[in-house]
Design an enzyme around this catalytic site. Sequence first.
Site, PDB file in Angstrom:
ATOM      1  N   GLY A   1     -45.342   8.374  31.412  1.00  0.00           N
ATOM      2  CA  GLY A   1     -45.117   9.406  30.414  1.00  0.00           C
ATOM      3  C   GLY A   1     -46.240   9.531  29.401  1.00  0.00           C
ATOM      4  O   GLY A   1     -46.464  10.614  28.850  1.00  0.00           O
TER       5      GLY A   1
ATOM      6  N   ALA B   1     -49.491   7.564  29.792  1.00  0.00           N
ATOM      7  CA  ALA B   1     -50.809   7.103  30.226  1.00  0.00           C
ATOM      8  C   ALA B   1     -50.921   7.135  31.739  1.00  0.00           C
ATOM      9  O   ALA B   1     -49.924   7.268  32.458  1.00  0.00           O
ATOM     10  CB  ALA B   1     -51.062   5.691  29.700  1.00  0.00           C
TER      11      ALA B   1
ATOM     12  N   VAL C   1     -53.003   5.034  35.063  1.00  0.00           N
ATOM     13  CA  VAL C   1     -53.671   3.778  35.406  1.00  0.00           C
ATOM     14  C   VAL C   1     -54.563   4.027  36.617  1.00  0.00           C
ATOM     15  O   VAL C   1     -54.133   4.621  37.609  1.00  0.00           O
ATOM     16  CB  VAL C   1     -52.659   2.660  35.721  1.00  0.00           C
ATOM     17  CG1 VAL C   1     -53.382   1.357  36.077  1.00  0.00           C
ATOM     18  CG2 VAL C   1     -51.736   2.424  34.528  1.00  0.00           C
TER      19      VAL C   1
ATOM     20  N   LYS D   1     -56.162   1.426  32.092  1.00  0.00           N
ATOM     21  CA  LYS D   1     -55.085   2.272  31.575  1.00  0.00           C
ATOM     22  C   LYS D   1     -55.662   3.201  30.525  1.00  0.00           C
ATOM     23  O   LYS D   1     -56.309   2.754  29.569  1.00  0.00           O
ATOM     24  CB  LYS D   1     -53.971   1.409  30.974  1.00  0.00           C
ATOM     25  CG  LYS D   1     -52.703   2.191  30.628  1.00  0.00           C
ATOM     26  CD  LYS D   1     -51.550   1.239  30.328  1.00  0.00           C
ATOM     27  CE  LYS D   1     -50.243   1.989  30.107  1.00  0.00           C
ATOM     28  NZ  LYS D   1     -49.089   1.077  29.920  1.00  0.00           N
TER      29      LYS D   1
ATOM     30  N   ASP E   1     -38.207  -3.263  28.231  1.00  0.00           N
ATOM     31  CA  ASP E   1     -38.219  -2.371  29.403  1.00  0.00           C
ATOM     32  C   ASP E   1     -38.486  -3.166  30.676  1.00  0.00           C
ATOM     33  O   ASP E   1     -39.386  -2.844  31.461  1.00  0.00           O
ATOM     34  CB  ASP E   1     -39.277  -1.274  29.233  1.00  0.00           C
ATOM     35  CG  ASP E   1     -39.068  -0.114  30.200  1.00  0.00           C
ATOM     36  OD1 ASP E   1     -37.952   0.018  30.745  1.00  0.00           O
ATOM     37  OD2 ASP E   1     -40.022   0.670  30.410  1.00  0.00           O
TER      38      ASP E   1
END
Length: 476
Positions: free
Chosen positions: A20, A22, A24, A39, A133
């Site tokens: 949402g 960033a 990678v 990132k 998370d």
Amino acid sequence: MDKPSAAGRYRIDRLLGTGGFASVWLGHDPELDSPVAIKILGEHWTLRTDVRERFVREARLLRRADSHRVVQVFDIGELPDGRPYFVMSYADRGTLAERLADGPLPLNEAVRTAREIILGVAELHELGVVHRDLKPSNVLLRSATGGGERLMISDLGIARTEDHLSSLTLPAGSPGYMSPEQTQVDGAPDRRSDVYGLGALTYHLLTGKPPASPARPPSELRPGVPARVDAAVLRALEPDREKRWQSAAAFEAALSEVASDIDTDPLPDAPPAAPPPSRRRSWTKRRVTLAAGAGATVAAMAAAGAVWALTGGGDAEQGRADDRWLRADSDIPAQYRDLIVRAGTWCEMRGLSPALIAAMLKAESGFDPHLADPAKNEYGIARWTPSVLVFWQPGGLNNPEPKPQQITPELSIPAMGRFLCYWGKDLKNVPGDPALNLAATYRSSSKTIVKAGGVPARFKPYTDKVHQYLETYRPH
């Protein structure tokens, strides 16, 4: 999304994934000649000061952790367009979510993996960081020296330090893994919220799916999960955080205590009851703890399945049942047929079969249980190296490294099935005969076979022998 060509000194090769906030990218460090993950904050968030600060804070938190169980950050910088980036460990084996897409892990591996993740979260907690998370896609897998694998916890994007937990918190986390308090405005999540997430992760590892609400015991979805593992996981998933394990360390300690309840050989059918005590052999040197409880019958390979096979415990009916897997008129020793069938049916995998296990044993040792090759440090019927076998024996690293004289067929043969089921997952896109690819992996590594696109030339003589025996041992 435009692909940047570089980030500082790091070349950018390809996109690995987006989130949402960033993206990678796979990059290359020319100074160290090493792959890295980069990132980069999304373009549309560049001017949002709060999002930018959170991005930089994530890099700093990861750097503070300085643990092999947490993704490591090596550098931080800014692209010419103003977007910040940071450089971190590259996970060449993907994510735990990708691994679980093939189904739940073997029981012992699931508990061992859960404990490793929990230890990583405990290290974050020691630094005063609450992740908030925890989920399979935020656990990365990376190759380690010696053919091993390392787990790394990633994505501290919504993590908080405990000195900020008392401020207003909005709902945050991922459905299926977030604690009840994380769904509430100002629910004040703390370390125990991560304990819930760890419980949900462990549940997923054991059963192949995250828990429902309320959570059912894992053993209802995965027969063979011991009652004490059920209890430890369900306590982590308590809706009331006061009733949960009060720390990640306490949850890990509970799983550590029950780890020996799980053998690494959860085969499709439970072995028959062990023979009377007078017919049992002594296993004092094996240090394999028997599983307790009716739900753990499968885990008693060392005591029931192995002793039963040694003494010829089955009757003629069992022998005929084995004929559907192996030719009855072959030279496979009768006392090893049950072990071979169990190893060859340990998981559903292309190429794996009892006939393959038998063919490999024939090629390795000619079914010689006393084989000793000190020059190569290989012993027993399956030519195991003790320092490798320790990972695949019942109980894994919970038990000591076996001595050469302890490497019996009852230990060696099931370990072959475990080894092939674990590393064979890497071979699903490799061309060629899947059985021979598995055999070559046993002699080398899955990485070698993937890189070569099949069996390398130097292993052809071995796989040719395996192929010859395989045709002999397959039932008509």
